[in-house]
Design a protein around this motif. Structure first.
Motif, PDB file in Angstrom:
ATOM      1  N   THR A 112      40.312  23.675  36.528  1.00 20.40           N
ATOM      2  CA  THR A 112      39.151  24.422  36.072  1.00 20.40           C
ATOM      3  C   THR A 112      38.462  25.027  37.281  1.00 20.40           C
ATOM      4  N   GLU A 113      38.128  26.300  37.189  1.00 20.60           N
ATOM      5  CA  GLU A 113      37.382  26.949  38.253  1.00 20.60           C
ATOM      6  C   GLU A 113      35.915  26.930  37.917  1.00 20.60           C
ATOM      7  N   ILE A 114      35.089  26.736  38.953  1.00 20.57           N
ATOM      8  CA  ILE A 114      33.654  26.702  38.754  1.00 20.57           C
ATOM      9  C   ILE A 114      33.030  27.809  39.551  1.00 20.57           C
ATOM     10  N   ASP A 115      32.152  28.551  38.906  1.00 20.13           N
ATOM     11  CA  ASP A 115      31.421  29.636  39.590  1.00 20.13           C
ATOM     12  C   ASP A 115      30.221  29.015  40.271  1.00 20.13           C
ATOM     13  N   THR A 116      30.225  29.029  41.609  1.00 16.41           N
ATOM     14  CA  THR A 116      29.136  28.426  42.375  1.00 16.41           C
ATOM     15  C   THR A 116      28.004  29.412  42.617  1.00 16.41           C
ATOM     16  N   GLY A 117      28.212  30.658  42.271  1.00 16.36           N
ATOM     17  CA  GLY A 117      27.184  31.659  42.496  1.00 16.36           C
ATOM     18  C   GLY A 117      27.267  32.293  43.868  1.00 16.36           C
ATOM     19  N   ASP A 118      28.103  31.761  44.727  1.00 10.71           N
ATOM     20  CA  ASP A 118      28.280  32.338  46.060  1.00 10.71           C
ATOM     21  C   ASP A 118      29.192  33.544  45.959  1.00 10.71           C
ATOM     22  N   GLU A 119      28.681  34.664  46.394  1.00  9.20           N
ATOM     23  CA  GLU A 119      29.515  35.865  46.424  1.00  9.20           C
ATOM     24  C   GLU A 119      29.906  36.082  47.880  1.00  9.20           C
ATOM     25  N   ARG A 120      31.137  35.969  48.151  1.00  7.48           N
ATOM     26  CA  ARG A 120      31.614  36.122  49.526  1.00  7.48           C
ATOM     27  C   ARG A 120      32.481  37.310  49.669  1.00  7.48           C
TER      28      ARG A 120
END
Length: 120
Positions: A112-120
């Motif tokens: 499962t992938e989790i969106d951490t909110g970090d846009e890199r």
């Protein structure tokens, strides 16, 4: 009273100013120099034995065969000494002869992938 509780005469030299201060404190508390020294030694040994740095030093020297088990018991207490003996025996055991893990994707399709909110 056990044999280890029997008083033992100890002789040592100290700077005169420390003895004078000790005597002044003993007089203040209406006790004698010996009682103050014994209490100070007891407190120092208890505080030192509880120190993480001291326990690490004891463990290291025990694992390196520089301290006997009975000495370790005197320094850190029976319970901690028993733990160190078990850990030492475990460290001395031969490692298990296990095969290297296969190159397998342990998550399979369940990752499962989790969106951490970090846009890199």
């Amino acid at each position: 009273m056990s044999a280890s509780d029997e008083p033992r005469r100890v002789h040592f030299q100290s700077p005169e100013y420390l003895v004078e201060r000790l005597d002044a404190v003993a007089e203040l508390f209406d006790t004698d120099r010996t009682d103050l020294l014994v209490e100070a030694i007891r407190e120092y040994l208890e505080e030192t034995a509880d120190s993480e740095t001291f326990q690490e030093l004891v463990a290291t020297k025990y694992y390196d065969d520089q301290l006997e088990f009975e000495t370790v018991k005197q320094l850190v207490g029976t319970e901690t000494a028993q733990r160190l003996r078990i850990l030492k025996a475990d460290l001395e055991d031969e490692p298990l002869d296990l095969e290297a893990p296969a190159d397998v994707d342990i998550y399979g399709d369940d990752a499962t992938e989790i969106d951490t909110g970090d846009e890199r």
